[in-house]
Design a protein around this motif. Structure first.
Motif, PDB file in Angstrom:
ATOM      1  N   ILE A 281     -44.155  30.056  14.514  1.00 52.18           N
ATOM      2  CA  ILE A 281     -43.370  29.318  15.504  1.00 52.18           C
ATOM      3  C   ILE A 281     -41.968  29.922  15.501  1.00 52.18           C
ATOM      4  CG2 ILE A 281     -42.617  27.036  16.240  1.00 52.18           C
ATOM      5  CD1 ILE A 281     -44.771  25.910  14.264  1.00 52.18           C
ATOM      6  N   LYS A 282     -41.594  30.574  16.602  1.00 52.14           N
ATOM      7  CA  LYS A 282     -40.389  31.407  16.569  1.00 52.14           C
ATOM      8  C   LYS A 282     -39.658  31.388  17.912  1.00 52.14           C
ATOM      9  CE  LYS A 282     -39.046  36.178  15.393  1.00 52.14           C
ATOM     10  NZ  LYS A 282     -39.557  37.510  14.959  1.00 52.14           N
ATOM     11  N   ASN A 283     -38.322  31.303  17.838  1.00 46.60           N
ATOM     12  CA  ASN A 283     -37.446  31.458  19.011  1.00 46.60           C
ATOM     13  C   ASN A 283     -37.709  30.421  20.093  1.00 46.60           C
ATOM     14  OD1 ASN A 283     -36.310  33.706  17.792  1.00 46.60           O
ATOM     15  ND2 ASN A 283     -37.509  35.174  18.975  1.00 46.60           N
ATOM     16  N   ASN A 284     -37.952  29.188  19.714  1.00 41.30           N
ATOM     17  CA  ASN A 284     -38.180  28.133  20.695  1.00 41.30           C
ATOM     18  C   ASN A 284     -36.932  27.253  20.825  1.00 41.30           C
ATOM     19  OD1 ASN A 284     -41.249  28.378  21.263  1.00 41.30           O
ATOM     20  ND2 ASN A 284     -41.102  28.448  19.038  1.00 41.30           N
ATOM     21  N   LEU A 285     -36.621  26.919  22.062  1.00 43.39           N
ATOM     22  CA  LEU A 285     -35.453  26.096  22.377  1.00 43.39           C
ATOM     23  C   LEU A 285     -35.923  24.700  22.772  1.00 43.39           C
ATOM     24  CD1 LEU A 285     -32.377  25.837  22.943  1.00 43.39           C
ATOM     25  CD2 LEU A 285     -32.883  26.616  25.289  1.00 43.39           C
ATOM     26  N   VAL A 286     -35.463  23.693  22.054  1.00 45.31           N
ATOM     27  CA  VAL A 286     -35.899  22.317  22.285  1.00 45.31           C
ATOM     28  C   VAL A 286     -34.683  21.418  22.459  1.00 45.31           C
ATOM     29  CG1 VAL A 286     -37.168  20.346  21.357  1.00 45.31           C
ATOM     30  CG2 VAL A 286     -37.991  22.671  20.923  1.00 45.31           C
ATOM     31  N   TYR A 287     -34.727  20.567  23.501  1.00 44.25           N
ATOM     32  CA  TYR A 287     -33.702  19.550  23.698  1.00 44.25           C
ATOM     33  C   TYR A 287     -34.399  18.218  23.914  1.00 44.25           C
ATOM     34  CZ  TYR A 287     -29.540  17.179  25.511  1.00 44.25           C
ATOM     35  OH  TYR A 287     -28.493  16.313  25.699  1.00 44.25           O
ATOM     36  N   ALA A 288     -34.192  17.307  22.989  1.00 43.85           N
ATOM     37  CA  ALA A 288     -34.819  15.981  23.045  1.00 43.85           C
ATOM     38  C   ALA A 288     -33.790  14.964  22.574  1.00 43.85           C
ATOM     39  CB  ALA A 288     -36.073  15.943  22.173  1.00 43.85           C
ATOM     40  N   PRO A 289     -32.769  14.691  23.393  1.00 44.82           N
ATOM     41  CA  PRO A 289     -31.606  13.937  22.918  1.00 44.82           C
ATOM     42  C   PRO A 289     -31.902  12.507  22.511  1.00 44.82           C
ATOM     43  CG  PRO A 289     -31.547  14.213  25.309  1.00 44.82           C
ATOM     44  CD  PRO A 289     -32.634  15.107  24.793  1.00 44.82           C
ATOM     45  N   SER A 290     -32.986  11.922  23.034  1.00 52.33           N
ATOM     46  CA  SER A 290     -33.306  10.531  22.708  1.00 52.33           C
ATOM     47  C   SER A 290     -34.471  10.399  21.734  1.00 52.33           C
ATOM     48  CB  SER A 290     -33.630   9.758  23.996  1.00 52.33           C
ATOM     49  OG  SER A 290     -32.535   9.786  24.890  1.00 52.33           O
ATOM     50  N   ALA A 291     -35.000  11.518  21.273  1.00 53.28           N
ATOM     51  CA  ALA A 291     -36.176  11.485  20.412  1.00 53.28           C
ATOM     52  C   ALA A 291     -35.835  10.971  19.017  1.00 53.28           C
ATOM     53  CB  ALA A 291     -36.798  12.869  20.317  1.00 53.28           C
ATOM     54  N   THR A 292     -36.847  10.434  18.365  1.00 51.66           N
ATOM     55  CA  THR A 292     -36.700   9.933  17.003  1.00 51.66           C
ATOM     56  C   THR A 292     -37.153  11.005  16.016  1.00 51.66           C
ATOM     57  OG1 THR A 292     -37.180   7.699  17.772  1.00 51.66           O
ATOM     58  CG2 THR A 292     -37.351   8.120  15.399  1.00 51.66           C
ATOM     59  N   SER A 293     -36.243  11.465  15.168  1.00 50.48           N
ATOM     60  CA  SER A 293     -36.553  12.435  14.111  1.00 50.48           C
ATOM     61  C   SER A 293     -37.367  13.625  14.632  1.00 50.48           C
ATOM     62  CB  SER A 293     -37.310  11.749  12.969  1.00 50.48           C
ATOM     63  OG  SER A 293     -36.563  10.683  12.442  1.00 50.48           O
ATOM     64  N   PRO A 294     -36.884  14.345  15.647  1.00 52.70           N
ATOM     65  CA  PRO A 294     -37.636  15.495  16.143  1.00 52.70           C
ATOM     66  C   PRO A 294     -37.702  16.601  15.104  1.00 52.70           C
ATOM     67  CG  PRO A 294     -35.437  15.492  17.072  1.00 52.70           C
ATOM     68  CD  PRO A 294     -35.589  14.194  16.324  1.00 52.70           C
ATOM     69  N   THR A 295     -38.754  17.399  15.177  1.00 49.76           N
ATOM     70  CA  THR A 295     -38.947  18.477  14.205  1.00 49.76           C
ATOM     71  C   THR A 295     -39.718  19.614  14.858  1.00 49.76           C
ATOM     72  OG1 THR A 295     -39.737  18.990  11.984  1.00 49.76           O
ATOM     73  CG2 THR A 295     -41.114  17.543  13.325  1.00 49.76           C
ATOM     74  N   VAL A 296     -39.731  20.758  14.190  1.00 53.28           N
ATOM     75  CA  VAL A 296     -40.436  21.918  14.742  1.00 53.28           C
ATOM     76  C   VAL A 296     -41.941  21.747  14.611  1.00 53.28           C
ATOM     77  CG1 VAL A 296     -40.848  24.401  14.468  1.00 53.28           C
ATOM     78  CG2 VAL A 296     -38.520  23.492  14.380  1.00 53.28           C
TER      79      VAL A 296
END
Length: 322
Positions: A281-296
């Protein structure tokens, strides 16, 4: 004949509750369907013959397939697909519009050796009567006889690229690459999912049990309620190998709602002797401003899966706090 081409025709049927096909090919080795309008209370396109008797070449291009089985009686037991494409040796689905299969999968492909699915719009599929599956694009394995014995023919060398997957209903995956069920001994390998746009409300846009060499790269995913972008699943109880060598590169994900989120969920259910492995899992851009404890990535189920991750958004970056 050995070479049949159908183009620029309109097919529709008002009669409800009859299990039949609009366009069907039960033996022509080369078939092209171009520029056709297809809708009504039946399955839109049914190609292919007895499992493992391969259709040599099939091309569906610039067709409009929509509103399938919308007039059928709820509870009537009649399922209809936008397309059901059995045992394809070479398959191309190009530049077509697919939307609203009321009772089952929008496009179902039980077996393909070489395929290109590109520049299409995929809209709504729905669960069948009684709650059965209805994924948008599902690529299953070649049908084995008996089902629990692998006949040696792989589903492989397939590219799914430059498509739009629009908001779905009934919480169904937009791409599923998997056996029919945990008693179906089939194999998937060498598949690429790239440059697609997903507008999703599904729990997981991509659901995969590909055994080896699946690449998911350069896709854009936007939506709400989904818990992960990629769901790597292993459930077989008949000896299907656990997924290995899945690569998730250079994707952009925006989750707009609350709730938990992981870019990849690697789950092993009841059957296999180990979890999935070799996932990168490499070079991924994630935006989840309201998410609970986001992770890769997370691993769940009865066996622990393993992966390698690098240069992805951190949890703090996902929520916009850093």
């Amino acid at each position: 004949g050995p070479d049949v081409r159908v183009r620029n025709l309109t097919f529709t049927r008002a009669t409800a509750d009859v299990e039949t096909w609009c366009v069907t090919n039960l033996g022509t080795p080369h078939f092209t369907l171009h520029g056709c309008e297809i809708s009504g209370n039946y399955t839109g396109i049914g190609f292919g013959i007895t499992p493992l008797q391969l259709v040599d070449a099939c091309c569906i291009s610039e067709c409009n397939v929509h509103d399938i089985c919308t007039g059928n009686t709820d509870g009537g037991g009649i399922s209809g697909w936008g397309a059901y494409l059995e045992s394809m040796s070479r398959l191309a689905i190009i530049g077509s519009y697919w939307d609203n299969a009321l009772t089952s999968h929008l496009v179902r492909i039980p077996g393909c050796n070489i395929g290109c699915i590109a520049n299409n719009y995929f809209g709504r599929a729905r669960r069948g009567w009684g709650g059965s599956s209805g994924h948008v694009l599902t690529i299953r394995g070649f049908t084995n006889t008996p089902m629990d014995t692998f006949a040696g023919v792989y589903v492989e060398k397939i590219v799914i690229r430059d498509n739009v997957f629009s908001t779905n209903v009934d919480n169904l995956s937009q791409i599923q690459l998997a056996p029919q069920n945990d008693s179906d001994n089939v194999r998937h390998r060498n598949i690429i999912i790239e440059n697609n746009y997903f507008d999703t409300t599904s729990t997981r846009p991509i659901n995969t049990e590909v055994q080896s060499r699946l690449t998911i790269r350069n896709n854009i995913v936007k939506g709400s309620t989904f818990g992960e972008m990629v769901y790597i699943l292993a459930t077989s109880n008949v000896g299907v190998p656990v997924p290995t060598d899945t690569k998730v590169y250079n994707n952009t994900v925006w989750k707009t709602s609350t709730g938990g989120f992981s870019l990849v969920n690697a789950t092993t259910a009841t059957g296999p002797a180990s979890g999935s492995s070799g996932t990168i899992i490499k070079n991924n851009l994630v935006y989840a401003p309201s998410a609970t404890s986001p992770t890769v990535a997370v691993s769940s189920g009865v066996h622990v899966s393993t992966w390698t991750e690098s240069n992805n958004s951190t949890p703090a970056q996902m929520t916009g706090t850093k």
